[in-house]
Motif scaffolding. Sequence first.
Motif, PDB file in Angstrom:
ATOM      1  N   LEU A   4      -4.226 -11.059  13.394  1.00  0.00           N
ATOM      2  CA  LEU A   4      -2.919 -10.453  13.200  1.00  0.00           C
ATOM      3  C   LEU A   4      -2.510 -10.695  11.758  1.00  0.00           C
ATOM      4  CD1 LEU A   4      -0.285  -9.134  14.235  1.00  0.00           C
ATOM      5  CD2 LEU A   4       0.484 -11.438  14.832  1.00  0.00           C
ATOM      6  N   TYR A   5      -2.128  -9.621  11.081  1.00  0.00           N
ATOM      7  CA  TYR A   5      -1.631  -9.710   9.715  1.00  0.00           C
ATOM      8  C   TYR A   5      -0.194  -9.224   9.708  1.00  0.00           C
ATOM      9  CZ  TYR A   5      -6.527 -10.094   8.437  1.00  0.00           C
ATOM     10  OH  TYR A   5      -7.824 -10.511   8.338  1.00  0.00           O
ATOM     11  N   LEU A   6       0.670 -10.007   9.103  1.00  0.00           N
ATOM     12  CA  LEU A   6       2.038  -9.597   8.871  1.00  0.00           C
ATOM     13  C   LEU A   6       2.062  -9.029   7.454  1.00  0.00           C
ATOM     14  CD1 LEU A   6       4.908  -9.780  10.160  1.00  0.00           C
ATOM     15  CD2 LEU A   6       5.224 -11.808   8.743  1.00  0.00           C
ATOM     16  N   VAL A   7       2.454  -7.765   7.332  1.00  0.00           N
ATOM     17  CA  VAL A   7       2.471  -7.105   6.020  1.00  0.00           C
ATOM     18  C   VAL A   7       3.916  -6.746   5.700  1.00  0.00           C
ATOM     19  CG1 VAL A   7       1.562  -5.212   4.615  1.00  0.00           C
ATOM     20  CG2 VAL A   7       0.175  -6.149   6.497  1.00  0.00           C
ATOM     21  N   THR A   8       4.387  -7.227   4.564  1.00  0.00           N
ATOM     22  CA  THR A   8       5.756  -6.948   4.134  1.00  0.00           C
ATOM     23  C   THR A   8       5.712  -6.254   2.782  1.00  0.00           C
ATOM     24  OG1 THR A   8       6.096  -9.011   2.929  1.00  0.00           O
ATOM     25  CG2 THR A   8       6.542  -9.043   5.295  1.00  0.00           C
ATOM     26  N   TYR A   9       6.740  -5.471   2.510  1.00  0.00           N
ATOM     27  CA  TYR A   9       6.779  -4.794   1.219  1.00  0.00           C
ATOM     28  C   TYR A   9       8.206  -4.607   0.739  1.00  0.00           C
ATOM     29  CZ  TYR A   9       7.617  -0.636   4.116  1.00  0.00           C
ATOM     30  OH  TYR A   9       8.118   0.267   5.022  1.00  0.00           O
ATOM     31  N   ASP A  10       8.335  -4.570  -0.585  1.00  0.00           N
ATOM     32  CA  ASP A  10       9.572  -4.252  -1.264  1.00  0.00           C
ATOM     33  C   ASP A  10       9.192  -3.248  -2.343  1.00  0.00           C
ATOM     34  OD1 ASP A  10      12.091  -4.141  -2.351  1.00  0.00           O
ATOM     35  OD2 ASP A  10      12.048  -6.157  -3.193  1.00  0.00           O
ATOM     36  N   VAL A  11       9.500  -1.975  -2.101  1.00  0.00           N
ATOM     37  CA  VAL A  11       9.103  -0.904  -3.001  1.00  0.00           C
ATOM     38  C   VAL A  11      10.360  -0.102  -3.358  1.00  0.00           C
ATOM     39  CG1 VAL A  11       7.647   1.154  -3.252  1.00  0.00           C
ATOM     40  CG2 VAL A  11       6.812  -0.805  -1.930  1.00  0.00           C
ATOM     41  N   PRO A  12      10.842  -0.198  -4.595  1.00  0.00           N
ATOM     42  CA  PRO A  12      12.088   0.463  -4.955  1.00  0.00           C
ATOM     43  C   PRO A  12      12.012   1.992  -5.045  1.00  0.00           C
ATOM     44  CG  PRO A  12      11.201  -0.717  -6.847  1.00  0.00           C
ATOM     45  CD  PRO A  12      10.337  -1.047  -5.671  1.00  0.00           C
ATOM     46  N   CYS A  13      10.849   2.541  -5.311  1.00  0.00           N
ATOM     47  CA  CYS A  13      10.687   3.994  -5.442  1.00  0.00           C
ATOM     48  C   CYS A  13      10.547   4.625  -4.051  1.00  0.00           C
ATOM     49  CB  CYS A  13       9.456   4.291  -6.291  1.00  0.00           C
ATOM     50  SG  CYS A  13       8.978   6.029  -6.319  1.00  0.00           S
ATOM     51  N   ASN A  14      11.425   5.561  -3.723  1.00  0.00           N
ATOM     52  CA  ASN A  14      11.408   6.193  -2.403  1.00  0.00           C
ATOM     53  C   ASN A  14      10.070   6.844  -2.074  1.00  0.00           C
ATOM     54  OD1 ASN A  14      14.046   5.466  -1.800  1.00  0.00           O
ATOM     55  ND2 ASN A  14      14.899   7.367  -2.596  1.00  0.00           N
ATOM     56  N   ALA A  15       9.473   7.556  -3.027  1.00  0.00           N
ATOM     57  CA  ALA A  15       8.207   8.258  -2.764  1.00  0.00           C
ATOM     58  C   ALA A  15       7.089   7.259  -2.474  1.00  0.00           C
ATOM     59  CB  ALA A  15       7.838   9.144  -3.949  1.00  0.00           C
ATOM     60  N   ARG A  16       6.984   6.201  -3.281  1.00  0.00           N
ATOM     61  CA  ARG A  16       5.939   5.195  -3.040  1.00  0.00           C
ATOM     62  C   ARG A  16       6.205   4.435  -1.751  1.00  0.00           C
ATOM     63  NH1 ARG A  16       6.503   3.852  -8.393  1.00  0.00           N
ATOM     64  NH2 ARG A  16       7.336   1.795  -7.873  1.00  0.00           N
ATOM     65  N   ARG A  17       7.471   4.122  -1.481  1.00  0.00           N
ATOM     66  CA  ARG A  17       7.810   3.396  -0.247  1.00  0.00           C
ATOM     67  C   ARG A  17       7.383   4.209   0.976  1.00  0.00           C
ATOM     68  NH1 ARG A  17      12.640   2.033  -1.437  1.00  0.00           N
ATOM     69  NH2 ARG A  17      13.657   3.878  -0.619  1.00  0.00           N
ATOM     70  N   LYS A  18       7.603   5.517   0.956  1.00  0.00           N
ATOM     71  CA  LYS A  18       7.185   6.385   2.062  1.00  0.00           C
ATOM     72  C   LYS A  18       5.670   6.365   2.214  1.00  0.00           C
ATOM     73  CE  LYS A  18       7.709  10.387   4.652  1.00  0.00           C
ATOM     74  NZ  LYS A  18       6.808  10.101   5.738  1.00  0.00           N
ATOM     75  N   LYS A  19       4.945   6.404   1.108  1.00  0.00           N
ATOM     76  CA  LYS A  19       3.475   6.364   1.165  1.00  0.00           C
ATOM     77  C   LYS A  19       2.983   5.042   1.750  1.00  0.00           C
ATOM     78  CE  LYS A  19       2.605   9.592  -2.584  1.00  0.00           C
ATOM     79  NZ  LYS A  19       2.091   9.795  -3.940  1.00  0.00           N
ATOM     80  N   VAL A  20       3.621   3.940   1.359  1.00  0.00           N
ATOM     81  CA  VAL A  20       3.243   2.625   1.882  1.00  0.00           C
ATOM     82  C   VAL A  20       3.513   2.554   3.377  1.00  0.00           C
ATOM     83  CG1 VAL A  20       3.888   0.172   1.843  1.00  0.00           C
ATOM     84  CG2 VAL A  20       3.453   1.384  -0.301  1.00  0.00           C
ATOM     85  N   PRO A  41      -9.734  -6.021  12.451  1.00  0.00           N
ATOM     86  CA  PRO A  41     -10.937  -6.756  12.073  1.00  0.00           C
ATOM     87  C   PRO A  41     -10.979  -6.845  10.541  1.00  0.00           C
ATOM     88  CG  PRO A  41     -11.508  -4.513  12.703  1.00  0.00           C
ATOM     89  CD  PRO A  41     -10.024  -4.679  12.937  1.00  0.00           C
ATOM     90  N   VAL A  42     -11.775  -7.734  10.006  1.00  0.00           N
ATOM     91  CA  VAL A  42     -11.836  -7.961   8.558  1.00  0.00           C
ATOM     92  C   VAL A  42     -12.143  -6.666   7.798  1.00  0.00           C
ATOM     93  CG1 VAL A  42     -13.062  -9.195   6.724  1.00  0.00           C
ATOM     94  CG2 VAL A  42     -12.433 -10.386   8.824  1.00  0.00           C
ATOM     95  N   VAL A  43     -13.035  -5.852   8.322  1.00  0.00           N
ATOM     96  CA  VAL A  43     -13.417  -4.608   7.638  1.00  0.00           C
ATOM     97  C   VAL A  43     -12.207  -3.687   7.480  1.00  0.00           C
ATOM     98  CG1 VAL A  43     -14.830  -2.520   7.836  1.00  0.00           C
ATOM     99  CG2 VAL A  43     -15.812  -4.735   8.384  1.00  0.00           C
ATOM    100  N   LYS A  44     -11.414  -3.527   8.527  1.00  0.00           N
ATOM    101  CA  LYS A  44     -10.224  -2.675   8.466  1.00  0.00           C
ATOM    102  C   LYS A  44      -9.160  -3.283   7.559  1.00  0.00           C
ATOM    103  CE  LYS A  44     -10.567   1.055  10.906  1.00  0.00           C
ATOM    104  NZ  LYS A  44     -10.497   2.353  10.227  1.00  0.00           N
ATOM    105  N   TYR A  45      -9.040  -4.609   7.560  1.00  0.00           N
ATOM    106  CA  TYR A  45      -8.088  -5.284   6.685  1.00  0.00           C
ATOM    107  C   TYR A  45      -8.442  -5.010   5.224  1.00  0.00           C
ATOM    108  CZ  TYR A  45      -5.757  -9.072   4.194  1.00  0.00           C
ATOM    109  OH  TYR A  45      -5.017  -9.800   3.297  1.00  0.00           O
ATOM    110  N   GLU A  46      -9.716  -5.124   4.886  1.00  0.00           N
ATOM    111  CA  GLU A  46     -10.149  -4.848   3.514  1.00  0.00           C
ATOM    112  C   GLU A  46      -9.913  -3.387   3.155  1.00  0.00           C
ATOM    113  OE1 GLU A  46     -10.864  -6.985   1.203  1.00  0.00           O
ATOM    114  OE2 GLU A  46     -10.668  -8.637   2.613  1.00  0.00           O
ATOM    115  N   GLU A  47     -10.147  -2.488   4.106  1.00  0.00           N
ATOM    116  CA  GLU A  47      -9.885  -1.064   3.885  1.00  0.00           C
ATOM    117  C   GLU A  47      -8.401  -0.833   3.601  1.00  0.00           C
ATOM    118  OE1 GLU A  47     -11.537   2.070   6.670  1.00  0.00           O
ATOM    119  OE2 GLU A  47      -9.384   2.214   7.122  1.00  0.00           O
ATOM    120  N   LEU A  48      -7.529  -1.464   4.398  1.00  0.00           N
ATOM    121  CA  LEU A  48      -6.084  -1.345   4.190  1.00  0.00           C
ATOM    122  C   LEU A  48      -5.702  -1.834   2.794  1.00  0.00           C
ATOM    123  CD1 LEU A  48      -3.098  -1.005   4.963  1.00  0.00           C
ATOM    124  CD2 LEU A  48      -3.243  -3.225   6.121  1.00  0.00           C
ATOM    125  N   ARG A  49      -6.204  -2.975   2.392  1.00  0.00           N
ATOM    126  CA  ARG A  49      -5.883  -3.520   1.072  1.00  0.00           C
ATOM    127  C   ARG A  49      -6.319  -2.576  -0.043  1.00  0.00           C
ATOM    128  NH1 ARG A  49      -8.593  -8.116  -0.148  1.00  0.00           N
ATOM    129  NH2 ARG A  49      -7.026  -8.718  -1.665  1.00  0.00           N
TER     130      ARG A  49
END
Length: 93
Positions: A4-20, A41-49
């Motif tokens: 389980l990965y907890l992914v958090t983000y703070d993206v001020p640009c609306n367009a980039r935030r939507k993409k994330v 799985p590790v492979v999907k985690y690396e793909e996400l990154r």
Amino acid sequence: MMLLYLVTYDVPCNARRKKVADLLEGYGRRVQYSVFECVLPVVKYEELRQRMRQRVNLQEDSIRFYPISGHTLRQVETWGGVPITQVPGSIVV
């Protein structure tokens, strides 16, 4: 092995935030506005990154990936909202 990965983000640009957010919806479940729980799985985690790197500007944006171990998962406390995502014990294919 799935983690389980907890992914958090703070993206001020609306367009980039939507993409994330759109990217993360393909990998996990939104539990708060800028927080996703992803069982991967590790492979999907690396793909996400790798895919995330293509969508952010590290001069302005902040992305955090927190791996949650089985031991730590048992200690997570939630108040309101959706229950914590559980990592499957075994997978039948």
